[in-house]
Write a protein that holds these residues in place. Structure first.
Motif, PDB file in Angstrom:
ATOM      1  N   SER A  20       1.032  -1.080   0.045  1.00 50.11           N
ATOM      2  CA  SER A  20      -0.111  -0.059   0.076  1.00 50.11           C
ATOM      3  C   SER A  20       0.800   1.138  -0.051  1.00 50.11           C
ATOM      4  N   VAL A  21       2.069   1.100   0.605  1.00 47.19           N
ATOM      5  CA  VAL A  21       2.902   2.450   0.627  1.00 47.19           C
ATOM      6  C   VAL A  21       3.380   2.414  -0.804  1.00 47.19           C
ATOM      7  N   ALA A  36       1.621  -3.711 -10.728  1.00 41.60           N
ATOM      8  CA  ALA A  36       2.787  -4.243  -9.954  1.00 41.60           C
ATOM      9  C   ALA A  36       2.159  -4.466  -8.693  1.00 41.60           C
ATOM     10  N   PRO A  37       1.683  -3.647  -7.712  1.00 42.96           N
ATOM     11  CA  PRO A  37       1.358  -3.871  -6.320  1.00 42.96           C
ATOM     12  C   PRO A  37       0.263  -5.050  -6.293  1.00 42.96           C
ATOM     13  N   ALA A  38      -0.486  -5.099  -7.431  1.00 45.90           N
ATOM     14  CA  ALA A  38      -1.669  -5.935  -7.100  1.00 45.90           C
ATOM     15  C   ALA A  38      -0.773  -7.485  -7.713  1.00 45.90           C
ATOM     16  N   SER A  39      -0.083  -7.464  -8.504  1.00 47.60           N
ATOM     17  CA  SER A  39       0.588  -8.582  -8.803  1.00 47.60           C
ATOM     18  C   SER A  39       1.192  -9.261  -7.558  1.00 47.60           C
ATOM     19  N   ALA A  40       1.842  -8.334  -6.921  1.00 44.41           N
ATOM     20  CA  ALA A  40       2.469  -8.642  -5.702  1.00 44.41           C
ATOM     21  C   ALA A  40       1.697  -9.263  -4.536  1.00 44.41           C
ATOM     22  N   MET A  41       0.437  -8.720  -4.567  1.00 42.42           N
ATOM     23  CA  MET A  41      -0.511  -9.332  -3.525  1.00 42.42           C
ATOM     24  C   MET A  41      -0.948 -10.853  -4.203  1.00 42.42           C
ATOM     25  N   LEU A  42      -1.277 -10.742  -5.228  1.00 44.38           N
ATOM     26  CA  LEU A  42      -1.800 -12.103  -5.925  1.00 44.38           C
ATOM     27  C   LEU A  42      -0.481 -13.127  -5.496  1.00 44.38           C
ATOM     28  N   SER A  43       0.562 -12.897  -5.996  1.00 40.19           N
ATOM     29  CA  SER A  43       1.618 -14.002  -5.748  1.00 40.19           C
ATOM     30  C   SER A  43       1.937 -13.988  -4.298  1.00 40.19           C
TER      31      SER A  43
END
Lengths: 471, 207
Positions: free
Chosen positions: A77-78, A231-238
């Protein structure tokens, strides 16, 4: 009081809905993430926390996964504040879509908090399906055709997978009869239940939630979905969604005989490591590369659970290690994609020279995810290997080692090409500290976990591993 | 009870082999309504729980989902034919084979609990839904296949006597509804992106 933990993400979603600017929405998300983490810390001292009859029960295992969710969510989120500011400056995204991102990401986190704190297995199922529904809009956030096709594939394949998991729940309830379908009651009674239906239930749980977890050969949606999301959503998904699906499989494990379940976990695990081992070297898209690495790491984790014994706490540790390193890499990849204006690995060259800190983070992250010392994943991968050898799975352990060596080579080749290679200069973009600070923190965390596995953590994981052992 | 199951099965076979979209959607709606009768037939009297479940099933599977699909067929420019990768004859033959397989699996492995026909019919719908999803080309047909698959699991669950507390059951319906709703939205968005792309292509050619 486990239900209180639902409030921060819910409030942040509402805040994003009411926010007047994308920055207010981002502030709400970050505050929600911080509150969720703080709430988890407060709750950790009084476990297990039960609520709503037999629907909710947050135990130590759920809390471990919740800490990963909350920590990753805070970092992302940051990061997302800086990331979307840059995307807006570049004209790649509008304010309305940034707001949409913040609404969906918080609902997505909410559904994951429900997954980790579910007691009733059918409620857990509802929550896992909800994670698919809330994360699908994140995949087509940019509204381009590729993103929509990826989201379509994701929705369809994962919904069918989850439907199979529901078949598993039906079989489990056939076996359990009048016993409530909770993860505490079913294992207690497992000795008296029809083993045939228990085995069927586990098979469907593994195939169904395994689809969501990205285990091969049900992984086909994953590289598309994870490469198309921002990118931040990819990070959360993975980094966290795959863990939640894994936890859903672990919740039934204690009711299932190990002689049946362990070989299945080993089989799916080794196939999920082997498929990326062949495909990582030829990847041309940086985010697809990372997505295949997620499939590999989920394979490693399920291999560890299949090996049993000393490999089990190592597998649980690897869940954390993978999340830290993979989230780091997705965050750096987002930075590089904005910097170079492309996702193609061949066009991303000489990062270390052009943006030293990003290059350092990229190369560190690649080393970490490839399983090189001194980073955390080395120890957990090694622990799983040692556990496998000690458990008498010599041939599988050897094959695992060979695959890891192949993957190590492929990652190192991609990583050093991107970090050191010669290529055209990009237009100089100033460093965005909102993006780099969370990534630095994650690299530090991965290094710290490698130099010194906290003794308390390892002890706690050994205690937890008795909760996920097959009967 | 058995009459209902046979009707569900026949509708399922019609769904699997029909070549046109609208009749298929009508069969899907009929299947949803019939499934909605199941909770009422199973409970001893008319209870609040059974009434709520029945209402939720009919609202989601009988009305809302068919409405979304009908809207998609009429608004999207995709024609009436539900194109398939295999010929109609082969589809009919394979659907028959899948039905047989479902009955054999059910009796051979003793999967069926109190209601043998229901379990076998549920499994048939599950198989034929998967078959539809894999062989049909168009997005709407794939969604129809997915809903048939879900109906099959619903029937199989009811036949095995698995039931959960009301909030969970309603959560399951909500999930299914939102999934189909999202699939509907995506169908429209994908269509719009396609035309948008075509428009741009024409534009660049003019320059």
């Amino acid at each position: 009081m486990a239900q209180l933990l639902f409030l921060p993400p819910l409030a942040a979603a509402v805040a994003a809905l009411l926010a007047r600017s994308p920055w207010q929405a981002a502030l709400g998300t970050a505050a929600g993430a911080a509150l969720l983490l703080a709430g988890a810390v407060l709750q950790a001292s009084s476990l297990p926390a039960e609520a709503w009859g037999d629907l909710l029960r947050l135990d130590e295992l759920g809390m471990y996964f919740l800490f990963i969710v909350a920590g990753v969510h805070l970092a992302c989120s940051v990061y997302s504040y800086g990331y979307f500011r840059r995307e807006m400056e570049a004209g790649r995204i509008g304010a309305a879509k940034v707001r949409k991102y913040h609404i969906w990401i918080n609902l997505f986190v909410l559904s994951m908090v429900v997954v980790v704190s579910s007691h009733h297995l059918a409620l857990q199922w509802v929550a896992v399906e909800a994670t698919t529904l809330f994360s699908a809009p994140l995949i087509y956030l940019h509204g381009d055709r590729k993103g929509m096709e990826a989201a379509w594939k994701y929705l369809l394949i994962c919904s069918v997978g989850i439907a199979f998991a529901f078949l598993g729940i039906i079989f489990l309830s056939r076996a359990a009869g009048d016993i409530p379908l909770t993860y505490t009651a079913v294992p207690l009674a497992a000795g008296h239940l029809d083993p045939r239906f228990l085995r069927l239930a586990f098979l469907f749980f593994l195939v169904g939630y395994g689809t969501k977890m990205g285990l091969a050969p049900m992984h086909t949606w994953l590289p598309d979905a994870h490469s198309q999301a921002p990118a931040p959503a990819s990070a959360m998904l993975s980094g966290v969604l795959l863990n939640c699906a894994f936890l859903s499989i672990l919740r039934v494990a204690p009711a299932i005989p190990g002689t049946y379940a362990s070989p299945l976990m080993i089989l799916f695990g080794i196939v999920s490591i082997a498929v990326p081992a062949f495909l990582v070297a030829v990847q041309r898209d940086i985010k697809r590369l990372l997505a295949f690495s997620s499939i590999e790491n989920m394979g490693i984790v399920s291999l560890g659970i299949g090996f049993g014994g000393a490999a089990r706490p190592a597998a649980l540790l690897h869940v954390l290690n993978h999340s830290v390193a993979k989230v780091l890499l997705f965050l750096v990849a987002g930075d590089l994609i904005l910097r170079f204006g492309t996702q193609r690995i061949r066009k991303i060259r000489g990062v270390l020279r052009q943006a030293p800190l990003s290059g350092f983070l990229l190369f560190g992250g690649i080393l970490a995810i490839a399983g090189s010392p001194p980073f955390g994943p080395f120890w957990s991968e090694f622990g799983i290997l040692a556990g496998g050898v000690a458990g008498g799975h010599l041939a599988v352990a050897l094959f695992y080692l060979v695959l890891l060596a192949v993957l190590f080579g492929s990652f190192l080749a991609h990583g050093s090409n991107m970090a050191f290679g010669e290529g055209e200069r990009n237009t100089a973009t100033p460093a965005e500290w909102w993006c780099l600070v969370p990534a630095c923190a994650l690299l530090f965390a991965s290094l710290w976990m490698g130099l010194h596995v906290p003794a308390g953590l390892y002890k706690a994981l050994e205690d937890l591993s008795s909760m996920v052992s097959f009967s | 009870m058995n009459t209902l199951t046979v009707l569900l099965l026949l509708l399922g076979i019609h769904l699997a082999v029909s070549e046109r979209m609208r009749p298929a959607i009508r069969s899907l709606a009929a299947q949803g309504f019939l499934l909605g009768l199941l909770p009422l037939l199973e409970s001893p009297g008319i209870t609040w729980r059974a009434a709520a479940l029945s209402l939720a099933t009919m609202a989601v599977k009988g009305v809302a989902i068919p409405a979304i699909l009908t809207r998609a067929v009429s608004r999207l420019d995709i024609g009436q034919e539900s194109e398939s990768l295999v010929s109609t004859k082969a589809t009919i033959f394979l659907t028959g084979a899948l039905t047989m397989a479902a009955f054999v699996v059910c009796t051979r492995f003793g999967l069926s609990g109190k209601d043998e026909l229901g379990a076998a019919a549920g499994l048939t719908l599950l198989f034929s839904g998967l078959f539809t999803m894999t062989t049909r080309v168009k997005a709407v047909s794939q969604v129809i296949g997915f809903v048939v698959l879900e109906n099959g699991i619903f029937l199989f669950g009811a036949a095995s006597g698995s039931e959960f507390t009301l909030p969970i059951e309603l959560g399951i319906f909500l999930d299914l509804f939102v999934a189909v709703f999202l699939m509907g939205i995506l169908m429209f968005k994908i269509q719009r992106a396609f035309t948008h792309m075509d428009f741009r292509k024409i534009h660049t050619l003019k320059d």
